[in-house]
Design a protein around this motif. Sequence first.
Motif, PDB file in Angstrom:
ATOM      1  N   VAL A   1       0.859  -1.184   0.000  1.00 54.61           N
ATOM      2  CA  VAL A   1       0.000   0.000   0.000  1.00 54.61           C
ATOM      3  C   VAL A   1       0.897   1.235   0.000  1.00 54.61           C
ATOM      4  N   PRO A   2       0.798   2.122  -1.013  1.00 58.64           N
ATOM      5  CA  PRO A   2       1.738   3.240  -1.148  1.00 58.64           C
ATOM      6  C   PRO A   2       1.916   4.075   0.112  1.00 58.64           C
ATOM      7  N   GLU A   3       0.848   4.297   0.860  1.00 62.62           N
ATOM      8  CA  GLU A   3       0.906   5.158   2.035  1.00 62.62           C
ATOM      9  C   GLU A   3       1.871   4.641   3.104  1.00 62.62           C
ATOM     10  N   TYR A   4       2.193   3.348   3.054  1.00 66.28           N
ATOM     11  CA  TYR A   4       3.038   2.743   4.085  1.00 66.28           C
ATOM     12  C   TYR A   4       4.398   2.288   3.545  1.00 66.28           C
TER      13      TYR A   4
ATOM     14  N   VAL B   1      -1.730  10.076  -5.547  1.00 69.16           N
ATOM     15  CA  VAL B   1      -0.584   9.194  -5.371  1.00 69.16           C
ATOM     16  C   VAL B   1       0.730   9.945  -5.557  1.00 69.16           C
ATOM     17  N   SER B   2       0.802  10.828  -6.547  1.00 66.31           N
ATOM     18  CA  SER B   2       2.051  11.567  -6.766  1.00 66.31           C
ATOM     19  C   SER B   2       2.376  12.466  -5.580  1.00 66.31           C
ATOM     20  N   ASP B   3       1.341  13.107  -4.994  1.00 70.31           N
ATOM     21  CA  ASP B   3       1.565  13.920  -3.798  1.00 70.31           C
ATOM     22  C   ASP B   3       2.005  13.048  -2.625  1.00 70.31           C
ATOM     23  N   LEU B   4       1.405  11.883  -2.523  1.00 66.94           N
ATOM     24  CA  LEU B   4       1.747  10.955  -1.454  1.00 66.94           C
ATOM     25  C   LEU B   4       3.210  10.538  -1.555  1.00 66.94           C
ATOM     26  N   VAL B   5       3.639  10.170  -2.756  1.00 69.92           N
ATOM     27  CA  VAL B   5       5.030   9.757  -2.966  1.00 69.92           C
ATOM     28  C   VAL B   5       5.983  10.906  -2.650  1.00 69.92           C
ATOM     29  N   ARG B   6       5.637  12.110  -3.084  1.00 65.40           N
ATOM     30  CA  ARG B   6       6.489  13.268  -2.811  1.00 65.40           C
ATOM     31  C   ARG B   6       6.644  13.499  -1.313  1.00 65.40           C
TER      32      ARG B   6
ATOM     33  N   PRO C   1       1.368  10.281   8.733  1.00 66.69           N
ATOM     34  CA  PRO C   1       1.883  11.647   8.522  1.00 66.69           C
ATOM     35  C   PRO C   1       1.782  12.121   7.072  1.00 66.69           C
ATOM     36  N   PHE C   2       1.318  11.248   6.163  1.00 65.49           N
ATOM     37  CA  PHE C   2       1.382  11.575   4.738  1.00 65.49           C
ATOM     38  C   PHE C   2       0.031  11.903   4.131  1.00 65.49           C
TER      39      PHE C   2
END
Length: 318
Positions: free
Chosen positions: A210-213, A266-271, A246-247
């Motif tokens: 899961v990208p957020e983690y 997703v792009s903001d999350l990765v950044r 925190p993201f």
Amino acid sequence: MADRVTEPRDAVTHIEESIAADARAYTLRLDSIFNHSSGSGFVGFTATRNTLAADGESQEGQPVFLRIYTRTRPYCPREETLHMLRERHILSLVSRVPHPFITALHFTHVDDTRVFIGLDLEPGRDDLDNHIRSRGALAPSAARRFAGEICLALGHIHSFDVAYRNLAPENVLVTASGHIKLADFEVAKRMTGRSGDTPPPPRENSLCGVPEYLAPEVLLSRPSTEVMDWWSYGALVCEMLCGVTPFVEPPGQEQEQGETDAQPNVSDLVRKIVASPIVIPTHEHIGDGERALLRQLLQRDANARLGCRPHGHRAVFS
């Protein structure tokens, strides 16, 4: 068992050979549909496995949660095959020493059309994601208990040179007794290359989870070790304490009035994970001690992250 297979047909043959040792006489009674997941390629049932006693009489075993993967002839799709192989291999490895906070593997079997994986059945179970969505931030005592149990589970998994790679609330089961069990080992991976007491070196990892983690080194496709799991752990502990990682923005700030379940870009999350300053949310459950712990876990330098070698989970638990 190797955790990499180059051809789908070879993978199915590998499944049959590796499971043959478990193919003792038995029958399975499918009791009821327990769960269905089309995305993961399996259908789940509760089932009871009957085995043959020493006198030849059938004896009923304990109910289990049965993952049933349907095989397509002449072979399974490659990704499904790899998932089956990986989950069976990793679960059989970490189940050599039973752990109270990890879903145990009871048996595996294959027939002409299906692959069966029998796991712990936890009546009344829920997952941590539903727990947090329905109740918000956990009580501090519950968050500490769950965090300690997840830490011990990760330590056990890492002791077998395995990276879990998929720590997220939906993969943490909350049992009826109020404890947790880690589940879903489809993307867990054995870290190869150990030499004596020298642990395996960093290795390339595919993007999964899961990208957020996900840890920064995973999102940036850099070689990593099991220390990637401690970043995920930090994000999860933060979510247990205050309801969000925190993201992402707290509910009500990132969406307009009337919108629900808005997903972060997703792009903001990765950044935010790989480059932006990490801001620990302000919450009554996060004091100076919790904030310091989270900052050490959410350390972008994997070699400086709490939980890195050689101290591992003991440093986190203390």
